[in-house]
Design a protein around this motif. Structure first.
Motif, PDB file in Angstrom:
ATOM      1  N   HIS A   1       0.831  -1.209   0.000  1.00 24.58           N
ATOM      2  CA  HIS A   1       0.000   0.000   0.000  1.00 24.58           C
ATOM      3  C   HIS A   1       0.863   1.256   0.000  1.00 24.58           C
ATOM      4  CE1 HIS A   1      -3.300  -2.668   1.822  1.00 24.58           C
ATOM      5  NE2 HIS A   1      -3.582  -2.425   0.561  1.00 24.58           N
ATOM      6  N   LEU A   2       2.088   1.135   0.539  1.00 25.81           N
ATOM      7  CA  LEU A   2       3.001   2.284   0.528  1.00 25.81           C
ATOM      8  C   LEU A   2       3.285   2.698  -0.913  1.00 25.81           C
ATOM      9  CD1 LEU A   2       4.925   3.956   2.561  1.00 25.81           C
ATOM     10  CD2 LEU A   2       6.706   2.498   1.660  1.00 25.81           C
ATOM     11  N   LEU A   3       3.521   1.700  -1.756  1.00 25.68           N
ATOM     12  CA  LEU A   3       3.795   1.985  -3.171  1.00 25.68           C
ATOM     13  C   LEU A   3       2.556   2.558  -3.863  1.00 25.68           C
ATOM     14  CD1 LEU A   3       5.846  -1.222  -4.048  1.00 25.68           C
ATOM     15  CD2 LEU A   3       6.726   1.072  -3.677  1.00 25.68           C
ATOM     16  N   MET A   4       1.400   1.985  -3.543  1.00 26.67           N
ATOM     17  CA  MET A   4       0.156   2.463  -4.163  1.00 26.67           C
ATOM     18  C   MET A   4      -0.127   3.890  -3.739  1.00 26.67           C
ATOM     19  SD  MET A   4      -2.327  -0.756  -3.686  1.00 26.67           S
ATOM     20  CE  MET A   4      -1.846  -2.370  -4.222  1.00 26.67           C
ATOM     21  N   SER A   5       0.016   4.122  -2.434  1.00 25.27           N
ATOM     22  CA  SER A   5      -0.267   5.417  -1.872  1.00 25.27           C
ATOM     23  C   SER A   5       0.711   6.464  -2.433  1.00 25.27           C
ATOM     24  CB  SER A   5      -0.173   5.199  -0.384  1.00 25.27           C
ATOM     25  OG  SER A   5      -0.171   6.236   0.373  1.00 25.27           O
ATOM     26  N   LEU A   6       1.971   6.054  -2.653  1.00 23.51           N
ATOM     27  CA  LEU A   6       2.959   6.951  -3.269  1.00 23.51           C
ATOM     28  C   LEU A   6       2.535   7.358  -4.675  1.00 23.51           C
ATOM     29  CD1 LEU A   6       6.555   5.655  -2.448  1.00 23.51           C
ATOM     30  CD2 LEU A   6       5.740   7.995  -2.300  1.00 23.51           C
ATOM     31  N   SER A   7       1.956   6.422  -5.425  1.00 24.27           N
ATOM     32  CA  SER A   7       1.595   6.798  -6.794  1.00 24.27           C
ATOM     33  C   SER A   7       0.251   7.523  -6.868  1.00 24.27           C
ATOM     34  CB  SER A   7       1.664   5.606  -7.753  1.00 24.27           C
ATOM     35  OG  SER A   7       0.995   4.503  -7.256  1.00 24.27           O
ATOM     36  N   LEU A   8      -0.587   7.390  -5.833  1.00 26.80           N
ATOM     37  CA  LEU A   8      -1.866   8.128  -5.828  1.00 26.80           C
ATOM     38  C   LEU A   8      -1.717   9.530  -5.241  1.00 26.80           C
ATOM     39  CD1 LEU A   8      -4.974   6.035  -4.676  1.00 26.80           C
ATOM     40  CD2 LEU A   8      -4.618   7.227  -6.825  1.00 26.80           C
ATOM     41  N   ALA A   9      -0.875   9.648  -4.210  1.00 32.73           N
ATOM     42  CA  ALA A   9      -0.776  10.903  -3.453  1.00 32.73           C
ATOM     43  C   ALA A   9      -0.526  12.147  -4.314  1.00 32.73           C
ATOM     44  CB  ALA A   9       0.280  10.765  -2.364  1.00 32.73           C
ATOM     45  N   PRO A  10       0.340  12.080  -5.362  1.00 31.17           N
ATOM     46  CA  PRO A  10       0.579  13.298  -6.156  1.00 31.17           C
ATOM     47  C   PRO A  10      -0.684  13.902  -6.767  1.00 31.17           C
ATOM     48  CG  PRO A  10       2.231  11.641  -6.661  1.00 31.17           C
ATOM     49  CD  PRO A  10       1.210  10.975  -5.793  1.00 31.17           C
TER      50      PRO A  10
ATOM     51  N   PHE B   1      -7.540   1.493  -5.401  1.00 31.11           N
ATOM     52  CA  PHE B   1      -6.343   1.975  -6.089  1.00 31.11           C
ATOM     53  C   PHE B   1      -6.439   1.682  -7.587  1.00 31.11           C
ATOM     54  CE2 PHE B   1      -2.133   0.684  -7.753  1.00 31.11           C
ATOM     55  CZ  PHE B   1      -1.503   1.920  -7.724  1.00 31.11           C
TER      56      PHE B   1
ATOM     57  N   MET C   1      -6.575   4.611 -10.354  1.00 30.25           N
ATOM     58  CA  MET C   1      -5.521   4.777 -11.360  1.00 30.25           C
ATOM     59  C   MET C   1      -6.108   4.687 -12.763  1.00 30.25           C
ATOM     60  SD  MET C   1      -2.974   5.609  -9.679  1.00 30.25           S
ATOM     61  CE  MET C   1      -1.589   5.725 -10.802  1.00 30.25           C
TER      62      MET C   1
END
Lengths: 107, 233
Positions: free
Chosen positions: B85-94, B116, B120
């Motif tokens: 989820h860290l990776l997913m959240s990193l790509s959604l947050a921007p 997610f 996306m």
């Protein structure tokens, strides 16, 4: 409808370690502008993770040699075909569940 | 593209969540049944779905409880399983930097593999995502998840083996559909590049599964292959 104190703390512990990775990027990405190369890298994450999760479910890691859950591989084929043909989430999920049940029923 | 009313609407978020609901319902029911079979009470099952809110982690939780694993091992495993989820959240947050910290915490708290995937795919339509839409999507998914897990716990007293009904495959089928939707959205010019990466993912997942737990392999393979993706553009 009961819960022990230990179980409650265990669930809360699991909740915290699940929550932090979910929210931390949302707090910190605001403060910094990510370089283009990182954004491009992040762009590949969805496809990579989703395929990782699919492969993970097909692989049988219980023995010394990594093998396949053949009943799931068998179900995977028509499910992928329906996904490609219909591009529909619900139809794909329904197909997956029905074919999986049929495969398990026949094997 | 201009912003249309449907892009930033709670109702549209709910509508875009609908196709995933069959998946949430079947996995949720299956989890409730498995939870009961793992000697969890209805309350514990409901709390897990409210507080942890992560399908695969909840199933692993049951498996570890059954084998009598110590609490520290369970928490560490859940952490690693959910680290993706860290990776997913990193790509959604921007997409959400213009919203307040509090709202961002809200978006992150209700992030799942499925929301997610839907978000996306949505972002590829016009390169943007909106808060109200995200809330509609998230809250619908969250509500249905809690309800299905809890109902599953009650059903668990009658249905012993959810996998016999193929319900466990709902999650995999959802990932397959989300993957296809992702590929459709990246455009023809890049599809070959992405397909190669999926082949690499298969090879890495297979190879890495010999030497590490499969949920760790998910993380390592994703990081490695996303890097290959950037290097071979």
């Amino acid at each position: 409808m009961t819960i022990s104190t230990e179980m409650l703390w265990l669930i809360i512990g699991c909740a915290i370690v699940t929550w932090l990775p979910r929210i931390l990027p949302f707090i910190f990405v605001r403060a910094l502008t990510l370089p283009d190369v990182v954004l491009r890298w992040l762009g590949y994450i969805p496809v990579c993770i989703l395929s990782a999760l699919v492969f993970e479910s097909l692989l049988d890691t219980s023995g010394p040699i990594v093998s396949f859950h053949w009943s799931k591989v068998l179900t995977f084929v028509p499910t992928l075909a329906v996904a490609l043909l219909t591009k529909s989430l619900s139809l794909t999920v329904i197909t997956g569940v029905v074919v999986m049940a049929l495969v398990r029923f026949m094997l | 593209m201009t912003t249309t009313a449907s892009d930033d609407s709670f109702l549209q978020g709910i509508k875009d969540c609908l196709p995933t609901l069959f998946g949430y319902i079947s996995i949720g029911l299956a989890f409730g049944v498995v939870g009961v079979a793992s000697h969890l009470s209805v309350l514990e099952i409901a709390l897990l779905s409210i507080l942890v809110y992560a399908g695969s982690a909840q199933f692993i939780f049951c498996a570890l409880i059954l084998t009598g694993s110590p609490a520290s091992a369970i928490i560490l495993t859940i952490f690693i399983v959910n680290l993706r989820h860290l990776l997913m959240s990193l790509s959604l947050a921007p997409f959400f930097t213009k919203y307040s910290v509090l709202r961002n915490i809200g978006f992150g708290t209700l992030l799942t593999d499925e929301t997610f995937g839907v978000a996306m795919t949505k972002s590829m339509q016009n390169g943007k995502l909106y808060g109200k839409w995200m809330d509609g999507l998230n809250i619908t998914a969250y509500t249905f998840w809690i309800a299905s897990c809890t109902i599953g716990a009650f059903l668990g007293q009658w249905v012993a083996h959810p996998e016999k009904w193929g319900l466990d495959f709902a999650l995999v089928a959802m990932f397959i559909a989300l993957l296809v939707l992702q590929l459709q959205a990246v455009g023809k010019s890049k599809v070959m590049h992405y397909c190669k990466l999926i082949v690499y993912m298969g090879l890495f997942m297979y190879g890495l599964s010999f030497i590490m737990a499969s949920h760790v392999a998910v993380l390592v393979a994703t990081v490695v292959v996303a890097t290959i993706g950037v290097l071979t553009e």
